[in-house]
Design a protein around this motif. Sequence first.
Motif, mmCIF file in Angstrom:
data_model
loop_
_atom_site.group_PDB
_atom_site.id
_atom_site.type_symbol
_atom_site.label_atom_id
_atom_site.label_comp_id
_atom_site.label_asym_id
_atom_site.label_seq_id
_atom_site.Cartn_x
_atom_site.Cartn_y
_atom_site.Cartn_z
ATOM 1 N N MET A 12 -7.296 66.337 128.931
ATOM 2 C CA MET A 12 -6.490 65.480 129.905
ATOM 3 C C MET A 12 -7.325 65.201 131.227
ATOM 4 S SD MET A 12 -3.457 63.731 130.324
ATOM 5 C CE MET A 12 -2.309 64.534 129.471
ATOM 6 N N GLU A 23 4.255 66.887 130.132
ATOM 7 C CA GLU A 23 2.963 67.008 129.435
ATOM 8 C C GLU A 23 3.134 67.619 128.012
ATOM 9 O OE1 GLU A 23 -0.373 68.273 131.821
ATOM 10 O OE2 GLU A 23 0.173 67.436 133.493
ATOM 11 N N LEU A 26 -1.603 62.224 126.870
ATOM 12 C CA LEU A 26 -1.907 63.050 125.617
ATOM 13 C C LEU A 26 -1.864 62.387 124.371
ATOM 14 C CD1 LEU A 26 0.163 66.318 126.557
ATOM 15 C CD2 LEU A 26 -2.244 66.050 126.427
ATOM 16 N N GLY A 73 -1.586 64.085 134.574
ATOM 17 C CA GLY A 73 -1.346 63.478 133.246
ATOM 18 C C GLY A 73 -0.007 63.339 132.630
#
Length: 314
Positions: free
Chosen positions: A135, A114, A266, A261
Amino acid sequence: MKTIAIDKYGTAKEFYTAEMPQPVPQADEVLVKVHAFSINPMDIAGRMGALGAPFTDLWSFPLVLGWDFAGTVAQVGDQVTGFAVGDAVFGSVSSAHAANNGTYGEYVAAGTKELAHIPAGLSFDQAAALPIAGMTAYYGMKHNLNLQAGQKILIQGGAGGVGLFAVQIAKAFGAHVATTASENHREMLEQLGADEVIDYHQTSPAEVLHDYDAVFDTVGDIETGLKVLKADGQLATIAGQPTPEQQHDQQKKVAFQFTNGSSADLTALADLVTSGKIKLTLDVHDFTVENVIAAHETIEAHHTTGKIVIHVTD
């Protein structure tokens, strides 16, 4: 390095300034010089000792809290690819990070799952506001609810940190967006694209909304959300656990959202900001213990709109 830490769980007054060693990145991590971090409700729960395992199993005192960050890569682990020293990056550290590896400090060690590059046109302060709240909303719209253009969605709690992102992301996806909020937030939410804003103090959305494709619940009112859905609609909640009865309500799908996520998510989220489809509402403060204390107290009092960001260094 300078950090803002606690020596025991308790109120925001427990925070103090502490010098601690820099985190040492593992082979699959990067060391990031932090330029900004944001504060989330999760931070407040952590400070109070309310998160439980696996957090408390890994934590010890002094404890540095924080998950969201933006900064520049200072060191790269041997197994890391795609990132180099000097890269501007943003992301979040592992949920159950080590005690001295929260983002309330000048450096943080982070994995790359992430972690994403900051695109041109996005500041460190803006990037730091995105990871957890942004997110959570993006994952809900894109992966959990699979929201499509032309569908109707109710976002319960549109003026909160996650809700503000969800309203704008849903609108960017081409959905018809209804949301609940206090009347004083109506104008702001309409400017951000909400098609309908329902003052939940005066009206239950179940009284005026029907046959909706999806509900994204950030306040824990699952029962009302289910009443809004059509027979085969779906509800995702980040604020409550559905009962067995709610999980078997006709053909409706209802579940607690576990956000998983990725760097690609992102990046997509950041692109929505730089393209103007998401407008950020930020409250930025300098890196002092007084400002961290005030931020925690403000969030606890439910007086925030948007994201509180702490600016560490340029």
